[in-house]
Scaffold this motif. Structure first.
Motif, mmCIF file in Angstrom:
data_model
loop_
_atom_site.group_PDB
_atom_site.id
_atom_site.type_symbol
_atom_site.label_atom_id
_atom_site.label_comp_id
_atom_site.label_asym_id
_atom_site.label_seq_id
_atom_site.Cartn_x
_atom_site.Cartn_y
_atom_site.Cartn_z
ATOM 1 N N THR A 124 0.823 -1.208 0.000
ATOM 2 C CA THR A 124 0.000 0.000 0.000
ATOM 3 C C THR A 124 0.854 1.254 0.000
ATOM 4 O O THR A 124 1.917 1.307 0.637
ATOM 5 C CB THR A 124 -0.955 0.027 1.204
ATOM 6 O OG1 THR A 124 -1.752 1.219 1.136
ATOM 7 C CG2 THR A 124 -0.209 0.010 2.527
ATOM 8 N N SER A 125 0.397 2.274 -0.715
ATOM 9 C CA SER A 125 1.111 3.540 -0.766
ATOM 10 C C SER A 125 0.558 4.566 0.202
ATOM 11 O O SER A 125 1.153 5.637 0.366
ATOM 12 C CB SER A 125 1.056 4.118 -2.187
ATOM 13 O OG SER A 125 -0.285 4.267 -2.605
ATOM 14 N N SER A 126 -0.572 4.235 0.884
ATOM 15 C CA SER A 126 -1.135 5.251 1.778
ATOM 16 C C SER A 126 -2.012 4.701 2.899
ATOM 17 O O SER A 126 -2.225 5.382 3.897
ATOM 18 C CB SER A 126 -1.969 6.260 0.970
ATOM 19 O OG SER A 126 -3.091 5.628 0.379
ATOM 20 N N LEU A 127 -2.540 3.484 2.757
ATOM 21 C CA LEU A 127 -3.457 2.974 3.773
ATOM 22 C C LEU A 127 -2.723 2.632 5.064
ATOM 23 O O LEU A 127 -1.550 2.249 5.046
ATOM 24 C CB LEU A 127 -4.197 1.742 3.247
ATOM 25 C CG LEU A 127 -5.114 1.961 2.053
ATOM 26 C CD1 LEU A 127 -5.710 0.639 1.586
ATOM 27 C CD2 LEU A 127 -6.222 2.950 2.387
ATOM 28 N N VAL A 143 4.363 -5.765 8.066
ATOM 29 C CA VAL A 143 5.074 -4.520 7.805
ATOM 30 C C VAL A 143 4.644 -3.973 6.449
ATOM 31 O O VAL A 143 4.175 -4.724 5.583
ATOM 32 C CB VAL A 143 6.605 -4.788 7.834
ATOM 33 C CG1 VAL A 143 7.020 -5.697 6.682
ATOM 34 C CG2 VAL A 143 7.409 -3.508 7.834
ATOM 35 N N GLY A 144 4.769 -2.700 6.257
ATOM 36 C CA GLY A 144 4.558 -2.119 4.930
ATOM 37 C C GLY A 144 5.845 -2.179 4.124
ATOM 38 O O GLY A 144 6.915 -1.849 4.634
ATOM 39 N N MET A 145 5.744 -2.631 2.879
ATOM 40 C CA MET A 145 6.869 -2.570 1.940
ATOM 41 C C MET A 145 6.352 -1.892 0.681
ATOM 42 O O MET A 145 5.786 -2.531 -0.207
ATOM 43 C CB MET A 145 7.424 -3.963 1.633
ATOM 44 C CG MET A 145 8.142 -4.614 2.803
ATOM 45 S SD MET A 145 8.873 -6.242 2.399
ATOM 46 C CE MET A 145 10.250 -5.738 1.335
ATOM 47 N N HIS A 146 6.529 -0.592 0.627
ATOM 48 C CA HIS A 146 5.982 0.229 -0.458
ATOM 49 C C HIS A 146 7.026 0.353 -1.565
ATOM 50 O O HIS A 146 7.998 1.094 -1.445
ATOM 51 C CB HIS A 146 5.593 1.607 0.099
ATOM 52 C CG HIS A 146 5.115 2.572 -0.933
ATOM 53 N ND1 HIS A 146 5.181 3.940 -0.770
ATOM 54 C CD2 HIS A 146 4.557 2.375 -2.161
ATOM 55 C CE1 HIS A 146 4.697 4.537 -1.840
ATOM 56 N NE2 HIS A 146 4.314 3.613 -2.698
ATOM 57 N N PHE A 147 6.812 -0.408 -2.647
ATOM 58 C CA PHE A 147 7.663 -0.343 -3.831
ATOM 59 C C PHE A 147 7.181 0.789 -4.736
ATOM 60 O O PHE A 147 6.057 1.273 -4.617
ATOM 61 C CB PHE A 147 7.627 -1.666 -4.593
ATOM 62 C CG PHE A 147 8.309 -2.809 -3.902
ATOM 63 C CD1 PHE A 147 9.584 -3.203 -4.280
ATOM 64 C CD2 PHE A 147 7.679 -3.505 -2.879
ATOM 65 C CE1 PHE A 147 10.220 -4.267 -3.651
ATOM 66 C CE2 PHE A 147 8.300 -4.570 -2.241
ATOM 67 C CZ PHE A 147 9.583 -4.948 -2.627
ATOM 68 N N PHE A 148 8.019 1.176 -5.676
ATOM 69 C CA PHE A 148 7.709 2.291 -6.569
ATOM 70 C C PHE A 148 7.728 1.831 -8.015
ATOM 71 O O PHE A 148 8.460 0.916 -8.385
ATOM 72 C CB PHE A 148 8.703 3.444 -6.336
ATOM 73 C CG PHE A 148 8.534 4.071 -4.980
ATOM 74 C CD1 PHE A 148 7.787 5.215 -4.821
ATOM 75 C CD2 PHE A 148 9.085 3.474 -3.862
ATOM 76 C CE1 PHE A 148 7.585 5.765 -3.570
ATOM 77 C CE2 PHE A 148 8.902 4.008 -2.605
ATOM 78 C CZ PHE A 148 8.150 5.168 -2.454
ATOM 79 N N ALA A 194 5.768 8.789 4.178
ATOM 80 C CA ALA A 194 6.612 9.940 3.814
ATOM 81 C C ALA A 194 6.499 10.245 2.329
ATOM 82 O O ALA A 194 6.282 11.384 1.928
ATOM 83 C CB ALA A 194 8.068 9.680 4.191
ATOM 84 N N THR A 195 6.589 9.216 1.500
ATOM 85 C CA THR A 195 6.697 9.443 0.055
ATOM 86 C C THR A 195 5.380 9.872 -0.581
ATOM 87 O O THR A 195 5.348 10.811 -1.373
ATOM 88 C CB THR A 195 7.228 8.187 -0.633
ATOM 89 O OG1 THR A 195 6.375 7.081 -0.307
ATOM 90 C CG2 THR A 195 8.645 7.876 -0.180
ATOM 91 N N SER A 196 4.285 9.183 -0.246
ATOM 92 C CA SER A 196 3.003 9.555 -0.853
ATOM 93 C C SER A 196 2.562 10.925 -0.373
ATOM 94 O O SER A 196 2.025 11.724 -1.148
ATOM 95 C CB SER A 196 1.935 8.512 -0.523
ATOM 96 O OG SER A 196 2.197 7.304 -1.187
ATOM 97 N N ARG A 197 2.810 11.201 0.892
ATOM 98 C CA ARG A 197 2.395 12.501 1.438
ATOM 99 C C ARG A 197 3.078 13.650 0.701
ATOM 100 O O ARG A 197 2.442 14.634 0.311
ATOM 101 C CB ARG A 197 2.718 12.538 2.932
ATOM 102 C CG ARG A 197 2.168 13.735 3.665
ATOM 103 C CD ARG A 197 2.199 13.447 5.150
ATOM 104 N NE ARG A 197 1.931 14.625 5.945
ATOM 105 C CZ ARG A 197 1.790 14.593 7.269
ATOM 106 N NH1 ARG A 197 1.898 13.441 7.918
ATOM 107 N NH2 ARG A 197 1.543 15.695 7.946
ATOM 108 N N LEU A 198 4.373 13.523 0.477
ATOM 109 C CA LEU A 198 5.105 14.578 -0.227
ATOM 110 C C LEU A 198 4.828 14.551 -1.734
ATOM 111 O O LEU A 198 4.594 15.585 -2.351
ATOM 112 C CB LEU A 198 6.602 14.419 0.026
ATOM 113 C CG LEU A 198 7.090 14.766 1.433
ATOM 114 C CD1 LEU A 198 8.527 14.319 1.622
ATOM 115 C CD2 LEU A 198 6.956 16.263 1.694
#
Length: 290
Positions: A124-127, A143-148, A194-198
């Motif tokens: 997930t990128s934001s949940l 854990v969250g593992m947010h790939f791009f 951090a990343t999705s928010r910015l």
């Protein structure tokens, strides 16, 4: 926090074979993991395998693959249900659409068939990672593992921890990211991380500027690429992510963090017209079929 030891999990499962899921499956297979890619629908499963195969062929053409594409592809196995996963799986990455109820359902289903040593992760990128952990019996292993996107080319994985995430799961995730040849940032669970928010905030402001006629899309992007050394402008990045995905994240952050994340009308209108970015061939820019 000391530097992680780079290791690769022997057995990985990825739930969801869309663009992100296929990319995650590809990078683990390239690194040497045996990968089970879970897709219930046969047509979707075939499409997922094709995405991985095409990604491997592109990597081979660029000379960044140390073995043949066919050899890597042999480490990929299609699975039609999480019940078919091995209890010995080291890591499961959930990569289904950004729907909290759906994510909780597939994560809980996976947990029921996996061993106690398995680390569960959400892409997930934001949940909320804390919220998704509510449906799990072993939240300390989650854990969250947010790939791009695109996963093979991106150098970053955002690791998101809740107050329930255990040190062992966090450190395992850090080591696996290093094993992929990528870098990690560890952030505390909060809306948008951090990343999705910015990234979303910058993207929304760029859309407002386009809406107001400040400049055209190419000029707005070029200003950030040349003026601030961003590798990709915010509007092209939105096309790559998907305008529908960016809208969904913006709506979530709008609810959680207030008016500064209110989606612009232009974004809503484009999504309503089906102009979803690269995957649709049209977003803020025109794209060739890929």
């Amino acid at each position: 926090m000391s530097a992680p030891v780079a290791v690769v999990p022997k057995l990985v499962a990825v739930i969801g074979g869309g663009r992100m899921g296929a990319g995650i499956a590809q990078v683990f297979a390239v690194a040497g993991s045996m990968v089970g890619l879970v897709e219930r629908d046969p047509a979707a499963a075939a499409a997922a395998r094709d995405r991985v195969a095409m990604g491997l062929l592109r990597a081979a053409e660029k000379g960044v693959l140390d073995e043949s594409a066919d050899a890597v592809l042999e480490r990929l196995r299609l699975v039609d249900d999480v019940s078919g996963l091995s209890p010995d799986t080291d890591l499961v990455v959930e990569a289904v659409p950004e729907d909290a109820a759906l994510k909780v359902k597939v994560l809980a289903a996976a947990e029921r068939v996996l061993g106690e040593q398995t680390v569960l992760a959400s892409n997930t990128s934001s949940l909320s990672i804390t919220g998704l952990a509510d449906g799990l019996r072993r939240p300390e292993r989650f854990v969250g593992m947010h790939f791009f996107n695109p996963v093979p080319a991106s150098k970053l994985v955002e690791i998101v921890t809740s107050s329930l995430t255990g040190d062992a799961a966090r450190e395992a995730a850090r080591s696996w990211v290093a094993g992929l040849g990528k870098s990690e940032v560890v952030v505390r669970d909060s809306p948008g991380f951090a990343t999705s928010r910015l990234g979303v905030l910058l993207g929304l402001e760029a859309i407002r500027m386009l809406e107001e006629g400040v400049a055209d899309a190419a000029s707005i992007d070029r200003a950030m690429e040349l003026g601030y050394r961003h590798p990709m402008g915010p509007l092209r990045s939105t096309d790559l992510v998907g305008l529908d995905v960016r809208l969904a994240i913006a709506e979530h952050l709008h609810r959680e963090l207030g008016e500064r994340f209110a989606p612009p009308r232009l974004l809503r209108d484009k999504v309503a017209r089906g102009e979803l970015g690269r995957k649709a061939g049209q977003g803020f820019f025109s794209w060739e079929a890929s």
